[in-house]
Write an enzyme that holds these catalytic residues in place. Structure first.
Site, mmCIF file in Angstrom:
data_model
loop_
_atom_site.group_PDB
_atom_site.id
_atom_site.type_symbol
_atom_site.label_atom_id
_atom_site.label_comp_id
_atom_site.label_asym_id
_atom_site.label_seq_id
_atom_site.Cartn_x
_atom_site.Cartn_y
_atom_site.Cartn_z
ATOM 1 N N LYS A 192 0.745 -1.261 0.010
ATOM 2 C CA LYS A 192 -0.188 0.071 -0.032
ATOM 3 C C LYS A 192 0.820 1.188 0.007
ATOM 4 O O LYS A 192 0.523 2.167 -0.516
ATOM 5 C CB LYS A 192 -0.826 0.319 1.234
ATOM 6 N N THR A 249 -3.714 5.420 4.016
ATOM 7 C CA THR A 249 -2.367 5.653 3.438
ATOM 8 C C THR A 249 -2.454 6.701 2.240
ATOM 9 O O THR A 249 -1.615 7.454 1.942
ATOM 10 C CB THR A 249 -1.433 4.611 3.239
#
Length: 336
Positions: A192, A249
């Site tokens: 990610k 994120t």
């Protein structure tokens, strides 16, 4: 009372140590820099990474790894992922024989393409049931300000995951869930960061939410494909350690990786962005090892490829966008 050692005085290491201390454990935080350790131990603040946030008075700090590890039942590792191997090689002689080693790190090792739990097992010479990982949408400044958050604690031994869950559960603002899919939880946390770099670059170029949504969802497909090749449980990627962490994120201004990518997209050079970045953006180095891991397993990861191109090979953000959008269309199915 459970004795815990936390290695790493960055924002997430310090925040997790705070959670553990407030949950009633005896916690010692290890740091490399004497002045920062003294500030934590004496003044109960971390001026470099969590300025203005009071830390529990019972949280201790030291520069002596042997002191931190003395009698520890859990050893939490929160150093930059590429620094884990050499540091752990020094610390391992002091690790108590039955301690559980816990990784907060979200990266893939350069050169070996190993996940952090694999590095821990190899260097510390411990079985997989003594290694756990923590991952999820855990932006440290929010949690340090006591804003509600949840995470995943994973270990192949479910009873160990449950023990770790019990010592870091801090109602009403920090809720851990257990999982036995260590591979999936680690991959979600590592990859990610790479996708967040891509989202940041697009935002820095002035692209809109459609592009961000495309990169996030196709990024999830890349994570799922790699996970399938490595034997991860596909359900993991629909949860906190997968989609949850990815969304946080990729969208938060608190995200180091998104911010790093955003600065690149605005036209700053790589050297300029590095100089302006105070904390480690794990995806910057891990993107290369993630791509290497994917190639070893014949997994197609086009977003990861262009991130490596932009970050390390001199490709312009505009070229990266053109490459992605000119690829041959394929069916849109889960994990494809």
């Amino acid at each position: 009372m459970t004795k815990v050692a936390v290695f790493g005085t960055g924002s997430w290491g310090t925040t997790f140590a705070m959670i553990l201390a407030e949950a009633g454990n005896e916690v010692t935080l290890w740091g490399r820099r004497r002045e920062l350790v003294d500030a934590i131990d004496r003044d109960h603040v971390n001026p470099d990474y969590l300025p203005g946030i009071p830390l529990p008075e019972k949280l201790r700090a030291t520069t002596d790894p042997a002191r931190a590890l003395d009698g520890a039942e859990f050893v939490v590792l929160a150093v930059p992922s590429q620094q884990l191997r050499p540091n752990l090689a020094v610390w391992r002689e002091h690790i108590p024989p039955n301690a559980v080693l816990v990784s907060l790190m979200k990266g893939i090792e350069l050169g070996t393409s190993k996940r952090m739990s694999e590095v821990i097992r190899e260097v510390a010479e411990v079985p997989e049931e003594r290694v756990a990982v923590v991952s999820g949408p855990n932006l440290a400044p929010e949690i340090a300000h006591r804003q509600p958050a949840a995470t995943v604690v994973a270990c192949t031994d479910e009873s160990v995951a449950a023990r770790l869950q019990s010592i870091c559960h801090l109602p009403p603002w920090f809720r851990p869930y257990t999982n036995t899919d260590v591979v999936g939880v680690e991959l979600g946390g590592a990859v990610k960061n790479v996708i967040a770099l891509a989202v940041g670059v697009s935002a820095g170029m002035g692209m809109g939410d459609n592009v961000s949504a495309m990169l996030i969802t196709r990024g999830l497909a890349e994570i799922s494909r790699l996970g399938a090749a490595l034997g991860a449980d596909q359900h993991t990627f629909a949860g906190l350690a997968g989609m949850g962490d990815l969304v946080a994120t990729c969208t938060s201004p608190l995200s180091r990786n998104r911010t790093f990518g955003e600065n690149l997209g605005r036209g700053m050079t790589f050297a300029e962005v590095v100089a302006a970045t105070k904390q480690t953006a794990e995806g910057v180095k891990s993107c290369e090892s993630v791509l290497e891991l994917a190639r070893k397993h014949d997994v197609e990861m086009p977003i990861t490829e262009v991130v490596v191109g932009v970050v390390h090979d001199g490709m312009s953000p505009a070229e990266a966008g053109t490459l992605l959008m000119s690829r041959s269309p394929k069916p849109e199915r889960y994990g494809v």
